[in-house]
Design a protein around this motif. Structure first.
Motif, short mmCIF file in Angstrom:
data_model
loop_
_atom_site.label_atom_id
_atom_site.label_comp_id
_atom_site.label_asym_id
_atom_site.label_seq_id
_atom_site.Cartn_x
_atom_site.Cartn_y
_atom_site.Cartn_z
N ALA A 136 3.49 -26.13 43.94
CA ALA A 136 3.82 -26.52 42.37
C ALA A 136 5.02 -26.06 41.83
N ASP A 137 5.22 -24.83 42.06
CA ASP A 137 6.22 -24.20 41.32
C ASP A 137 7.39 -23.33 42.11
N LEU A 138 8.35 -23.00 41.72
CA LEU A 138 9.39 -22.49 42.52
C LEU A 138 9.08 -21.01 42.97
N PHE A 139 8.11 -20.34 42.21
CA PHE A 139 7.55 -19.19 42.49
C PHE A 139 6.66 -19.15 43.71
N ASP A 140 5.95 -20.31 43.93
CA ASP A 140 5.04 -20.36 45.24
C ASP A 140 5.84 -20.36 46.24
N VAL A 141 7.11 -21.09 46.42
CA VAL A 141 7.95 -20.85 47.62
C VAL A 141 8.58 -19.63 47.79
N LEU A 142 9.38 -18.87 46.66
CA LEU A 142 9.97 -17.83 47.15
C LEU A 142 9.39 -16.66 46.93
N ALA A 143 8.13 -16.58 46.39
CA ALA A 143 7.26 -15.31 46.21
C ALA A 143 6.38 -15.18 47.33
N ASP A 144 6.31 -16.26 48.35
CA ASP A 144 5.45 -16.21 49.42
C ASP A 144 5.55 -15.03 50.33
N PRO A 145 4.87 -14.26 50.44
CA PRO A 145 5.02 -12.86 51.36
C PRO A 145 5.62 -13.23 52.71
N ALA A 146 5.19 -14.55 53.23
CA ALA A 146 5.28 -14.99 54.53
C ALA A 146 6.76 -15.33 54.57
N LEU A 147 7.27 -15.62 53.71
CA LEU A 147 8.79 -16.23 53.69
C LEU A 147 9.57 -14.85 53.81
N ALA A 148 9.34 -13.68 52.84
CA ALA A 148 10.07 -12.42 52.84
C ALA A 148 9.96 -11.96 54.35
N ARG A 149 8.98 -11.91 54.90
CA ARG A 149 8.54 -11.61 56.37
C ARG A 149 9.52 -12.06 57.23
N ASP A 150 9.77 -13.35 57.39
CA ASP A 150 10.24 -14.18 58.40
C ASP A 150 11.14 -15.15 57.68
N LEU A 151 12.50 -14.81 57.58
CA LEU A 151 13.24 -15.61 56.79
C LEU A 151 14.19 -16.09 57.70
N PRO A 152 14.44 -17.40 57.57
CA PRO A 152 15.38 -18.00 58.74
C PRO A 152 16.86 -17.71 58.24
N THR A 153 17.80 -17.82 59.17
CA THR A 153 19.08 -17.46 58.81
C THR A 153 19.68 -18.11 57.55
N ASN A 154 19.02 -19.34 57.39
CA ASN A 154 19.39 -20.03 56.40
C ASN A 154 18.48 -20.97 55.73
N LEU A 155 18.35 -20.87 54.59
CA LEU A 155 17.27 -21.64 53.54
C LEU A 155 17.90 -22.29 52.59
N ASN A 156 17.58 -23.62 52.34
CA ASN A 156 18.21 -24.13 51.25
C ASN A 156 17.13 -24.76 50.48
N LEU A 157 17.46 -24.81 48.97
CA LEU A 157 16.66 -25.54 47.97
C LEU A 157 17.65 -26.59 47.56
N ILE A 158 17.39 -27.92 47.89
CA ILE A 158 18.17 -29.25 47.49
C ILE A 158 17.70 -29.76 46.48
N THR A 159 18.52 -29.97 45.15
CA THR A 159 17.94 -30.44 44.07
C THR A 159 19.00 -31.60 43.77
N GLY A 160 18.59 -32.81 44.26
CA GLY A 160 19.41 -33.93 43.95
C GLY A 160 20.52 -34.13 44.86
N PRO A 161 21.56 -34.91 44.70
CA PRO A 161 22.66 -35.29 45.59
C PRO A 161 23.88 -34.24 45.08
N SER A 162 24.84 -34.00 45.92
CA SER A 162 25.84 -33.28 45.71
C SER A 162 26.41 -33.78 44.40
#
Lengths: 268, 497
Positions: free
Chosen positions: A216-242
């Motif tokens: 639903a919200d940006l918060f749901d993606v970034l505040a997920d404790p599972a993400l903080a525990r296991d971050l990939p070396t690169n994570l991108n939020l892509i919002t539209g074309p360059s």
């Protein structure tokens, strides 16, 4: 490769901690010698005190000290709550940012992707194999077949993520970790052998994801404790074309990244 | 695909080697700005009507876009308070978060360096480049690298560096300086850009923004294929995970941190935020405040260099923590400036910036934030006159996503630097203070004003008498009404309908 001597940073941290910054303060001291003033006080009204939340409960961080709790943050930042039509909200938000959204049922996505690629006259297509998602090698092979059928002999589909290949490609098909309904963002990462450049270098990007992966919200993606525990070396939020508006504020797409972004949402 | 359409025929040669750059006659602006006084720079800024108009259009558009997109948020005021609060908390406990951040960066495989000042930052990055055997550097847009004048140092050491943000690229090939934190070429029109592109990379002359962008893309793609050092700034450093967050719209921030073998990130120590869950607060405000977008196109979270098994990404990641006067601001009266997230909203909102342009501020940062940050980083030894380049209207304060109280800080800096004023002005201010200090002097001054100042026919006073002439030279004063408030009060103030 040798680091900066460790003690240099440690010593700096120590000085910061002991003085709380005041030991290092040059601004006021330098000034005081020129013009001693009674009004040499801390900024009133913009210090930490004036910003304390009034809700009472606060969290002590691991290092001590005060910070708003995640739930306090959530209560203020959440724009889209649960219980809404996430696909609909995502579609509207993503369209507004210039993403073309396609909703397909069941296993139809290779046909939808082939149609987009044919429309764009893409010849060299890179497909990122993503075995950890529904978007697996078998589905990618189906896409290759669809594409061959649609585009004829000239089309070439590769699973090679080499940078040279990506630079020469006309289009790329990838999965997505999830998506944000609120902002219409796709969340892509480089875990499990995926490439940082796959969602960036080719001029056309097709991202395939399950409807149930939309958050639903940006918060749901970034505040997920599972993400903080296991971050990939690169994570991108892509919002539209360059895009850029550097030349007289005129919006132009496709600067360094893809000029066209498509999201194929697979629902059942 | 259309992206290849604008590619010049010959494999475009890189125009960024120092020797080739020297051939192009340098545009005057960069050097002219360096020696000029603030008054001269302002005069130069105001003189070019074309630039003033362009800056007005661009900034006013952004002011509207910002307002419209913030209005879509449930409670933008609460969000701004929260952002200010989190940043302030991070500053209050900066030592702890810095320690945690450094530990997590190292755990992720990054090398961490400390640069106490600009010179140390330049030496450190040069050292990394030399040890990595780097020959061609690309740069993503970064104000911190502008602040330490990195490009000049790298070029002097024989490592050509190419800006990859379209605006910064044009600034670089035109030997100009950025005039806005977010849109560096806000002061240039398409004809100037077209001429610069033609001169520097030998492409055909075109004023079409889309075509210009495609030409730049093709040119920079060639450089991205060959570069081996990527230099970026950092929007947010996350202490909890050792993550660098870099936000760009064009993808320059991703290209620069994906393609080259070595990635160096220069990060001001005030960029730290405690946790990943604090990040949405800032992401929701940054792009909205800056351009009115809900998010920048690419929000790039980097946690360490390439790991074994990953197909791409830099082999080495270096994070250079830049102090350069920041730690001296902690706990001081200008500490809240360290909350700044460099969104540029205060520049767009500022009526003074709109008229004098970014170059007039003389420093790396323009607008209200530059008026404060430039002198504070110089320890108030220079540029304090910038604090007077404000009407204290507070539009910047109202726009700031982290609620930096610009008017109060500007007034404070004026007070701190009043000894830098010329003596007649100081004398004038002294008389003013005496004049408004007692009722009888105030009323006498009012009577004097009425008698001495003759308004023009439209009711504005444009020419003051004697020393007041200096004041009215750049300001108009509304004519005083027929009767003073005090006089009406004495007669028994009543509402007339």
């Amino acid at each position: 490769m040798k680091d900066e001597p460790r003690d240099a940073i440690a010593a700096f941290v120590e000085v910061l901690r002991e003085g709380g910054g005041r030991a290092l303060r040059g601004t006021s001291d330098a000034k005081a010698s020129r013009a001693p003033e009674a009004s040499d006080l801390r900024v009133q009204g913009v210090g930490p005190e004036s910003h304390r939340l009034e809700t009472g409960a606060t969290e002590t961080t691991a290092e001590g000290g005060w910070a708003p709790t995640p739930s306090q943050i959530e209560s203020l930042v959440r724009q889209v709550g649960p219980g809404v039509d996430l696909v609909g909200v995502f579609e509207a938000a993503a369209r507004k940012q210039g993403v073309q959204v396609h909703c397909v049922a069941g296993g139809d996505w290779p046909a939808a992707a082939a149609a987009i690629l044919m429309n764009a006259k893409a010849r060299r297509v890179v497909v990122q194999p993503e075995a950890d998602r529904f978007f697996d090698a078998a589905a990618a092979r189906r896409l290759a077949q669809e594409l061959a059928r649609a585009c004829g002999e000239g089309a070439c589909v590769t699973f090679d993520l080499d940078e040279g290949t990506l630079f020469d490609a006309d289009a790329v098909v990838t999965g997505a970790r999830s998506a944000v309904a609120e902002t219409g963002s796709l969340v892509c990462d480089n875990a499990s052998g995926r490439a940082r450049g796959a969602t960036l270098i080719p001029p056309l990007h097709i991202a395939v994801l399950h409807a149930r992966e939309i958050r639903a919200d940006l918060f749901d993606v970034l505040a997920d404790p599972a993400l903080a525990r296991d971050l990939p070396t690169n994570l991108n939020l892509i919002t539209g074309p360059s895009k850029t508006a550097d030349v007289e504020g005129v919006l132009v797409t496709g600067v360094h990244g893809p000029g066209q972004v498509h999201a194929i949402i697979v629902s059942r | 695909m259309s992206d290849r359409a604008g590619e010049p025929d010959a494999a475009a040669p890189v125009a960024a080697s120092p020797r080739e750059r020297a051939k192009v006659a340098p545009a005057p602006s960069r050097d002219a700005a360096a020696g000029a006084t603030f008054r001269q720079r302002v005069a130069a800024g105001v003189a070019d009507a074309r630039v003033v108009r362009a800056v007005h259009l661009a900034t006013l558009h952004k002011v509207d876009a910002r307002a419209a997109s913030l209005a879509l948020l449930r409670d933008p005021e609460a969000l701004r308070d929260l952002a200010a609060q989190i940043k302030q908390h991070a500053l209050d406990r900066l030592a702890d978060y810095l320690e945690q951040f450094v530990a997590n960066l190292r755990r992720a495989g990054a090398h961490v360096h400390l640069a106490p000042d600009a010179d140390a930052a330049r030496r450190c990055i040069l050292d990394v480049a030399r040890r990595g055997g780097c020959r061609l550097a690309v740069k993503s847009k970064s104000m911190a690298t502008e602040e330490v004048h990195l490009n000049e140092a790298l070029e002097a050491a024989g490592i050509p560096v190419v800006e990859t943000d379209l605006g910064e690229f044009i600034v670089q090939i035109d030997h100009d300086r950025p005039s806005h934190i977010v849109t560096p070429i806000i002061h240039k029109d398409r004809a100037q850009i077209a001429a610069a592109m033609q001169r520097a990379i030998g492409c055909r002359y075109t004023e079409d923004p889309a075509e210009l962008t495609q030409i730049a893309r093709a040119h920079l793609r060639d450089i991205f294929r060959r570069c081996d050092l990527g230099i970026s700034g950092v929007n947010f450093g996350i202490a909890e995970t050792g993550t660098l967050c870099i936000c760009t719209n064009e993808g320059n921030g991703r290209m620069t941190t994906t393609r080259p073998r070595v990635h160096v990130a220069l990060m001001g120590i005030e960029k730290l935020i405690p946790r990943l869950c604090d990040l949405p607060v800032f992401l929701k405000l940054l792009a909205r405040s800056s351009t009115g977008q809900p998010m920048t196109v690419y929000t790039n979270l980097i946690t360490g260099p390439r790991r074994p098994g990953e197909p791409d990404g830099p082999r080495e990641l270096h994070v250079v923590l830049l102090d350069n006067g920041r730690s001296a601001m902690l706990g001081g009266e200008f500490e809240s400036l360290l909350r700044c997230i460099r969104c540029g909203a205060c520049l767009n909102a500022c009526p003074v910036y709109r008229n004098i342009g970014g170059h007039a501020y003389g420093g790396v940062y323009g607008g209200p934030i530059g008026s404060l940050l430039t002198p504070v980083l110089a320890k108030l030894h220079e540029h304090t006159e910038l604090s007077r380049a404000s009407s204290l209207c507070g539009a910047c304060f109202a726009a700031c996503p982290v609620k930096i109280d610009f008017p109060t800080l500007l007034a404070r800096m004026r007070a701190r630097s009043r000894r830098d004023l010329p003596w007649p002005v100081r004398l004038g201010l002294r008389i003013w203070r005496w004049g408004v200090g007692w009722r009888w002097t105030y009323e006498a001054a009012q009577w004097l004003m009425r008698t001495l100042l003759a308004p023009d026919e439209d009711g504005w006073i444009r020419r003051g008498v004697g020393p007041l002439g200096g004041w009215t030279r750049v300001r108009d004063l509304p004519a005083p009404p027929g009767e003073t408030f005090r006089a009406r009060w004495r007669k028994g103030l009543r509402y007339e309908r």
